[in-house]
Design an enzyme around this catalytic site. Structure first.
Site, mmCIF file in Angstrom:
data_model
loop_
_atom_site.group_PDB
_atom_site.id
_atom_site.type_symbol
_atom_site.label_atom_id
_atom_site.label_comp_id
_atom_site.label_asym_id
_atom_site.label_seq_id
_atom_site.Cartn_x
_atom_site.Cartn_y
_atom_site.Cartn_z
ATOM 1 N N TYR A 157 9.695 -3.988 -9.129
ATOM 2 C CA TYR A 157 8.343 -3.765 -9.642
ATOM 3 C C TYR A 157 7.557 -2.681 -8.927
ATOM 4 C CZ TYR A 157 3.303 -4.689 -10.146
ATOM 5 O OH TYR A 157 1.951 -4.554 -10.324
ATOM 6 N N GLY B 273 -1.321 0.724 -4.648
ATOM 7 C CA GLY B 273 -2.581 0.146 -4.190
ATOM 8 C C GLY B 273 -3.730 0.839 -4.870
ATOM 9 N N ASP C 128 10.290 -8.371 -19.515
ATOM 10 C CA ASP C 128 9.418 -7.990 -18.398
ATOM 11 C C ASP C 128 10.273 -7.827 -17.156
ATOM 12 O OD1 ASP C 128 7.148 -7.199 -17.129
ATOM 13 O OD2 ASP C 128 5.952 -8.946 -17.697
ATOM 14 N N ASP C 129 9.732 -7.064 -16.198
ATOM 15 C CA ASP C 129 10.512 -6.871 -14.968
ATOM 16 C C ASP C 129 10.506 -8.142 -14.126
ATOM 17 O OD1 ASP C 129 7.692 -5.352 -14.770
ATOM 18 O OD2 ASP C 129 8.047 -6.475 -12.928
ATOM 19 N N CYS D 292 0.830 -1.200 0.000
ATOM 20 C CA CYS D 292 0.000 0.000 0.000
ATOM 21 C C CYS D 292 0.866 1.251 0.000
ATOM 22 C CB CYS D 292 -0.865 0.011 1.242
ATOM 23 S SG CYS D 292 -1.797 -1.499 1.438
ATOM 24 N N THR E 16 6.267 -1.387 -16.282
ATOM 25 C CA THR E 16 7.432 -1.339 -15.402
ATOM 26 C C THR E 16 8.737 -1.789 -16.063
ATOM 27 O OG1 THR E 16 5.978 -1.574 -13.532
ATOM 28 C CG2 THR E 16 8.258 -2.107 -13.133
ATOM 29 N N ASN F 71 1.362 -0.010 5.714
ATOM 30 C CA ASN F 71 1.855 -0.728 4.535
ATOM 31 C C ASN F 71 2.656 -1.918 5.031
ATOM 32 O OD1 ASN F 71 4.656 -0.173 2.308
ATOM 33 N ND2 ASN F 71 2.988 -1.608 2.074
ATOM 34 N N GLY F 72 2.300 -3.105 4.560
ATOM 35 C CA GLY F 72 3.038 -4.302 4.942
ATOM 36 C C GLY F 72 2.119 -5.379 5.466
HETATM 37 O O1 LIG Z 1 3.668 -13.015 -14.070
HETATM 38 P P1 LIG Z 1 2.554 -12.165 -13.551
HETATM 39 O O2 LIG Z 1 1.831 -12.830 -12.429
HETATM 40 O O3 LIG Z 1 1.646 -11.698 -14.638
HETATM 41 O O4 LIG Z 1 3.186 -10.895 -12.838
HETATM 42 C C1 LIG Z 1 4.219 -10.118 -13.377
HETATM 43 C C2 LIG Z 1 3.680 -8.995 -14.235
HETATM 44 O O5 LIG Z 1 2.794 -8.156 -13.462
HETATM 45 C C3 LIG Z 1 3.340 -6.854 -13.348
HETATM 46 O O6 LIG Z 1 2.726 -5.982 -14.288
HETATM 47 P P2 LIG Z 1 1.475 -5.034 -13.944
HETATM 48 O O7 LIG Z 1 0.510 -5.093 -15.045
HETATM 49 O O8 LIG Z 1 0.950 -5.345 -12.593
HETATM 50 O O9 LIG Z 1 2.072 -3.556 -13.800
HETATM 51 P P3 LIG Z 1 2.909 -2.621 -14.772
HETATM 52 O O10 LIG Z 1 1.954 -2.016 -15.753
HETATM 53 O O11 LIG Z 1 3.502 -1.622 -13.841
HETATM 54 O O12 LIG Z 1 3.965 -3.406 -15.459
HETATM 55 C C4 LIG Z 1 4.802 -6.994 -13.681
HETATM 56 O O13 LIG Z 1 5.320 -5.797 -14.223
HETATM 57 C C5 LIG Z 1 4.795 -8.091 -14.714
HETATM 58 O O14 LIG Z 1 4.471 -7.587 -15.986
HETATM 59 N N1 LIG Z 2 -0.317 -3.879 0.752
HETATM 60 C C1 LIG Z 2 -0.336 -3.516 2.007
HETATM 61 O O1 LIG Z 2 0.566 -2.896 2.512
HETATM 62 C C2 LIG Z 2 -1.568 -3.968 2.766
HETATM 63 C C3 LIG Z 2 -1.682 -3.564 4.197
HETATM 64 C C4 LIG Z 2 -2.606 -4.506 4.976
HETATM 65 N N2 LIG Z 2 -1.951 -5.774 5.226
HETATM 66 C C5 LIG Z 2 -3.902 -4.700 4.212
HETATM 67 O O2 LIG Z 2 -4.104 -5.742 3.627
HETATM 68 O O3 LIG Z 2 -4.702 -3.798 4.174
HETATM 69 MG MG LIG Z 3 4.118 -5.411 -15.965
#
Ligand SMILES: O=P(O)(O)OC[C@H]1O[C@H](OP(=O)(O)OP(=O)(O)O)[C@H](O)[C@@H]1O
Ligand SMILES: NC(=O)CC[C@H](N)C(=O)O
Ligand SMILES: [Mg+2]
Length: 502
Positions: free
Chosen positions: A257, A28, A365-366, A2, A303, A101-102
């Site tokens: 990411y 988030g 991909d990242d 978050c 990303t 967050n966490g």
């Molecule tokens: O293997 P997966 O389970 O699909 O997860 C990895 C992917 O998800 C994320 O992208 P996302 O669309 O969340 O965000 P971005 O637009 O910032 O890349 C990340 O950048 C990868 O592309």
């Molecule tokens: N991503 C987070 O940091 C989530 C905080 C908290 N554990 C929730 O689920 O609301």
């Molecule tokens: Mg992505």
């Protein structure tokens, strides 16, 4: 992961918090909330939805006061019901609101203590509500009508002794100030800055530096692992180191990411780290696939762009934006549930066919976590007429669950669990697949000139949980509780129960 923010200002904070949450939206996108304090009163608005939808003009007008905290939620514990949107609030003592967050890793034990010893009621399944009640209980134990910063820190030291896991927290103690603190290893990020005005100093504490930059706050520094800061209503800053001093071991996945590239965490630029990831990955590609003909490098937006551009430049291969992203669809990985994630990849990314037609394409991909994105994109590339489709990941195989605030609870859902690279390659339908080595990823993030960080939380890659309290039994319970099928079921129960109507 978050996004959290707290502001002590000399004028109304609502717009500043709104802007900061918008800048933290990538952390988030499921729910958002804000608490402000005005003349000893509190104004709270929170709901499911992105920041721009949760706060309409009618809400903003009521969020009065010069001090407040905000939260943008990615659910990683409990459910994604609006009842678990943050900040959470308890009225005793003083009226305390909290944004977290966490993830706590001893929630079940704490919850029991909160019920049986602290005699408090927890209304939801959120770990953050438990955390708030532990803090409230310890503040109450100080038994002070007017708490001093020392009273607050004394209470917090006891909170540190009780809670375990990864956490960065901001809490508004009504009438007194904002308390901000970070877990003993600095897994989750937290930074603060100041802004000088005619009427005095103003302070902002936030998950990422980008929130401070945009609002014109000068970055002071990251909050240290186990350190607490209290920004009182008279704009004085108080600091206490609550656990033994340590160098931060931030979550490596923030650099891969989660964080925005223009953010700096623990003095390490996320952008620079991603450039370095590109360099290291290009070297590995050359080493392993030296003789391979690649016509074009295409990033899987968003990303991976920074690393992909660097790979293309280093390898002297054209870089092309062959996938166009629908800017109105959020991040796929942090969506709750596999069905919605899968559908959204197609809605979000669309190929430019001529960049694929008859070409040997290197997709970058990242990270590849569940494989949802890469599987769909590779199929799209083939449909667009690609000759060969290779894929490279700037992060190593994700093989272990995350327990510190990333929603990867069940190993069975991870594509790299119990599979080698060839098997993963086959499953996602690629002609070749390369993952970054963990040692290279760590080196890419270390910045000896600017930061003292040398170690990271690398648990999702190597199963090494730095808090030292994660057992096989804990992981098995977590997987049973939060796997995708179970989560869907929980959502239905909680929303129909209307535990906490707003
Ligand atoms: O293997 P997966 O389970 O699909 O997860 C990895 C992917 O998800 C994320 O992208 P996302 O669309 O969340 O965000 P971005 O637009 O910032 O890349 C990340 O950048 C990868 O592309
Ligand atoms: N991503 C987070 O940091 C989530 C905080 C908290 N554990 C929730 O689920 O609301
Ligand atoms: Mg992505």
């Amino acid at each position: 992961m978050c996004g959290i923010v707290g502001v002590v200002s000399t004028s109304m904070v609502n717009q500043t918090i709104f802007d900061a949450l918008t800048l933290l939206q990538h952390r988030g996108q499921d729910a958002a909330g804000m608490v402000t304090s005005h003349d000893g009163g509190l104004c709270l608005r929170k709901d499911n939805g992105p920041v721009s939808e949760v706060f309409r003009t009618r809400h903003m007008k009521k969020l009065l006061g010069n001090i407040g905290i905000g939260h943008a939620r990615y659910p990683t514990a409990g459910t994604s019901s609006s009842a678990e949107a943050q900040p959470f609030y308890v009225n005793s003592p003083y009226g305390v609101s909290l944004a977290h967050n966490g993830n706590l890793t001893n929630t079940a034990k704490l919850k029991q203590e909160v019920f049986e010893s602290d005699l408090r009621h927890i209304n939801t399944t959120s770990d953050s509500e438990v955390l708030l009640n532990v803090l409230a209980h310890e503040l109450h134990e100080e038994a002070k009508l007017v708490p001093t910063p020392d009273d607050i820190f004394n209470a917090l030291e006891r909170v540190y002794k009780r809670i375990e896991g990864g956490y960065a927290v901001v809490a508004l103690i009504t009438g007194y100030g904002i308390l901000a603190f970070r877990d003993p290893d600095g897994v989750r990020p937290l930074i603060y800055g100041s802004r000088e005005t005619e009427n005095g100093m103003e302070y902002m504490v936030a998950s990422e530096s980008v929130a401070l930059d945009a609002a014109g706050f000068k970055i002071e520094r990251d909050i240290r692992p186990g350190e607490a800061m209290f920004f009182d209503v008279d704009h004085n800053v108080h600091v206490r180191q609550c656990t033994p001093e340590k160098v931060a071991r931030p979550c490596l996945f923030e650099y891969v990411y989660f964080a925005r590239p223009d953010t700096v965490i623990d003095n390490i630029s996320v952008y620079k780290a991603r450039i370095n990831m590109g360099d290291a990955l290009a070297a590995k590609i050359k080493r392993e696939w030296g003789d391979l003909e690649i016509d074009v490098v295409i990033p899987i937006p968003d990303t991976s762009r920074t690393a992909a551009l660097q790979i293309a430049q280093t390898m002297d291969i054209p870089f092309r934006e062959g996938l166009v992203k629908n800017r109105y669809i959020g991040r796929t990985f942090i969506m709750p549930g596999q069905t919605v994630r899968k559908k959204s990849v197609r809605q979000k990314l669309n190929p430019v066919p001529f960049e694929f037609k008859d070409k040997n394409v290197l997709l970058v991909d990242d990270s590849i976590v569940r494989g949802t994105t890469s599987r769909e994109i590779i199929e799209m590339a083939r449909d667009a007429g690609a000759n060969k489709v290779f894929i490279a990941s700037a992060a190593p195989e994700v093989r272990y669950p995350n327990v510190y605030g990333i929603d990867m609870p069940a190993v069975e859902e991870l594509i790299a669990h119990n599979r080698n690279v060839d098997e993963i390659c086959e499953l996602i339908g690629a002609d070749g697949l390369i993952f970054q080595d963990l040692a290279d990823l760590k080196s890419a993030c270390i910045d000896e000139k600017h930061s003292d960080v040398r170690e990271f939380d690398t648990s999702v890659f190597d199963g090494n949980y730095i808090t030292g309290n994660i057992t096989e039994e804990y992981l098995a319970n977590l997987a049973a509780l939060r796997n995708d099928a179970k989560k869907n079921k929980l959502e239905t129960i909680v929303s129909s129960d209307m535990l906490y109507p707003m």
